[in-house]
Scaffold this motif. Structure first.
Motif, short mmCIF file in Angstrom:
data_model
loop_
_atom_site.label_atom_id
_atom_site.label_comp_id
_atom_site.label_asym_id
_atom_site.label_seq_id
_atom_site.Cartn_x
_atom_site.Cartn_y
_atom_site.Cartn_z
N UNK A 201 77.76 82.75 25.19
CA UNK A 201 76.25 83.48 24.85
C UNK A 201 75.34 83.57 24.32
N UNK A 202 74.76 83.31 24.09
CA UNK A 202 73.51 82.83 23.24
C UNK A 202 72.54 84.36 22.84
N UNK A 203 72.60 84.66 21.68
CA UNK A 203 72.02 86.10 21.59
C UNK A 203 70.50 85.57 20.89
N UNK A 204 69.85 86.29 21.49
CA UNK A 204 68.12 86.66 20.30
C UNK A 204 68.35 88.35 19.81
N UNK A 205 68.17 87.68 18.93
CA UNK A 205 68.51 89.29 17.96
C UNK A 205 67.63 89.71 16.78
N UNK A 206 66.90 90.71 16.21
CA UNK A 206 65.94 90.83 15.33
C UNK A 206 66.16 89.98 14.03
N UNK A 207 67.31 90.57 13.88
CA UNK A 207 67.93 89.08 12.59
C UNK A 207 67.38 87.97 11.98
N UNK A 208 67.65 87.23 13.75
CA UNK A 208 67.64 85.88 13.79
C UNK A 208 65.35 85.37 14.10
N UNK A 209 65.40 86.88 14.94
CA UNK A 209 63.54 86.43 15.22
C UNK A 209 63.15 86.80 13.87
N UNK A 210 63.35 87.26 12.85
CA UNK A 210 62.41 87.21 11.65
C UNK A 210 62.98 86.07 10.87
N UNK A 211 64.07 85.54 10.69
CA UNK A 211 64.41 84.43 9.75
C UNK A 211 63.38 83.00 10.41
N UNK A 212 63.00 83.37 11.52
CA UNK A 212 62.29 81.96 12.34
C UNK A 212 60.95 82.00 12.04
N UNK A 213 60.81 83.55 12.08
CA UNK A 213 59.41 83.59 12.21
C UNK A 213 58.69 83.88 10.55
N UNK A 214 59.62 83.88 9.90
CA UNK A 214 59.04 83.34 8.38
C UNK A 214 59.29 81.92 7.93
N UNK A 215 59.84 81.36 8.74
CA UNK A 215 59.86 80.01 8.44
C UNK A 215 59.04 78.95 9.78
#
Length: 272
Positions: A201-215
């Motif tokens: 199972x893969x989760x897309x969540x806010x903490x992950x999204x923020x880190x991805x957007x930052x870089x």
């Protein structure tokens, strides 16, 4: 008895899903495994959660100052005793039969170096968004052709022969896309497969999204460079250079134009 499989998990501030991920391994139908966990300098309650498992004979826990993901993953592999390495991330749990099915596959097919699977995708911070089942290519030939456009594996679904990782470890100079880089290195000399069953199972969540957007720009450029190299390393046809080169050039465009392109070609142009 020496374990046949070493399950390797590294975590940094993974308190939100960590317990569920650990329990998903302890609930496997396959039992001949060890479980190596490295806490890479977490500052949340990760240490307290891991302390609950100190008496479990299958689990070995190591705490360290923050070294980064690639260094930590390579350390788990160096500590491992198994013939096979099962990777799992701290937010993506496994289905109960994952190890059983993947070990059976690699034992039966010695020419394969890595096997993944289908996976479920969910959005815990966006409950209105529907869950998905991701079905990447299952055959080696189609998996290779996918590399210039997207990664045909979920990192938390892969089982790899340790002897390969001893020669081709994670690239410690990379901060992102180190999983894609690894798959391509393995593909150069070994066949790859995905089992057509949902085993993770893969989760897309806010903490992950923020880190991805930052870089985001840096990540896209690294991703594109790795995909461009894949075309050469895997001897793919020249037209496969087009997509990763387009994505690389896209990152240098003004933000306003990027948004227009993304809106127009959302399903066809932007890398997953």
């Amino acid at each position: 008895m020496k374990p046949l499989v070493s399950v390797c998990l590294t975590t940094y501030n993974g308190e939100r899903f960590l317990r569920e991920v650990i329990e998903s391994i302890l609930s496997q139908t396959y039992s001949n495994y060890e479980f190596i966990i490295i806490d890479d300098g977490s500052t949340d309650s990760t240490k307290d959660i891991l302390s609950e498992y100190h008496n479990n004979s299958k689990i070995r826990i190591h705490h360290q100052s923050n070294k980064g993901r690639a260094i930590s993953l390579n350390k788990t592999i160096n500590l491992s005793k198994g013939r096979y390495i099962a990777i799992i991330d701290d937010d993506d749990p496994s289905k109960p039969k994952r190890l059983e099915k993947q070990v059976k596959f690699l034992e039966k097919h010695p020419e394969y170096g890595l096997v993944g699977s289908y996976w479920g995708r969910e959005y815990p911070d966006n409950p209105e968004k529907e869950k998905e089942v991701i079905k990447p290519p299952t055959k080696d030939e189609k998996i290779r052709k996918a590399f210039p456009r997207y990664s045909p594996f979920l990192h938390s679904s892969i089982l790899i022969r340790k002897k390969i990782l001893n020669k081709k470890p994670y690239n410690e100079n990379l901060r992102n896309c180190l999983d894609l880089d690894l798959y391509i290195k393995i593909a150069k000399n070994h066949k790859l497969a995905n089992i057509p069953k949902v085993l993770a199972k893969q989760r897309f969540h806010e903490q992950q999204h923020f880190a991805n957007q930052l870089n985001r720009k840096k990540n896209l450029r690294t991703d594109s460079k790795i995909k461009i190299k894949a075309v050469k390393k895997l001897k793919l046809k020249p037209h496969n250079y087009i997509y990763p080169i387009m994505i690389y050039l896209y990152t240098f465009l003004p933000t306003k134009i990027q948004k227009q392109i993304k809106k127009t070609f959302k399903k066809h142009f932007i890398a997953k």
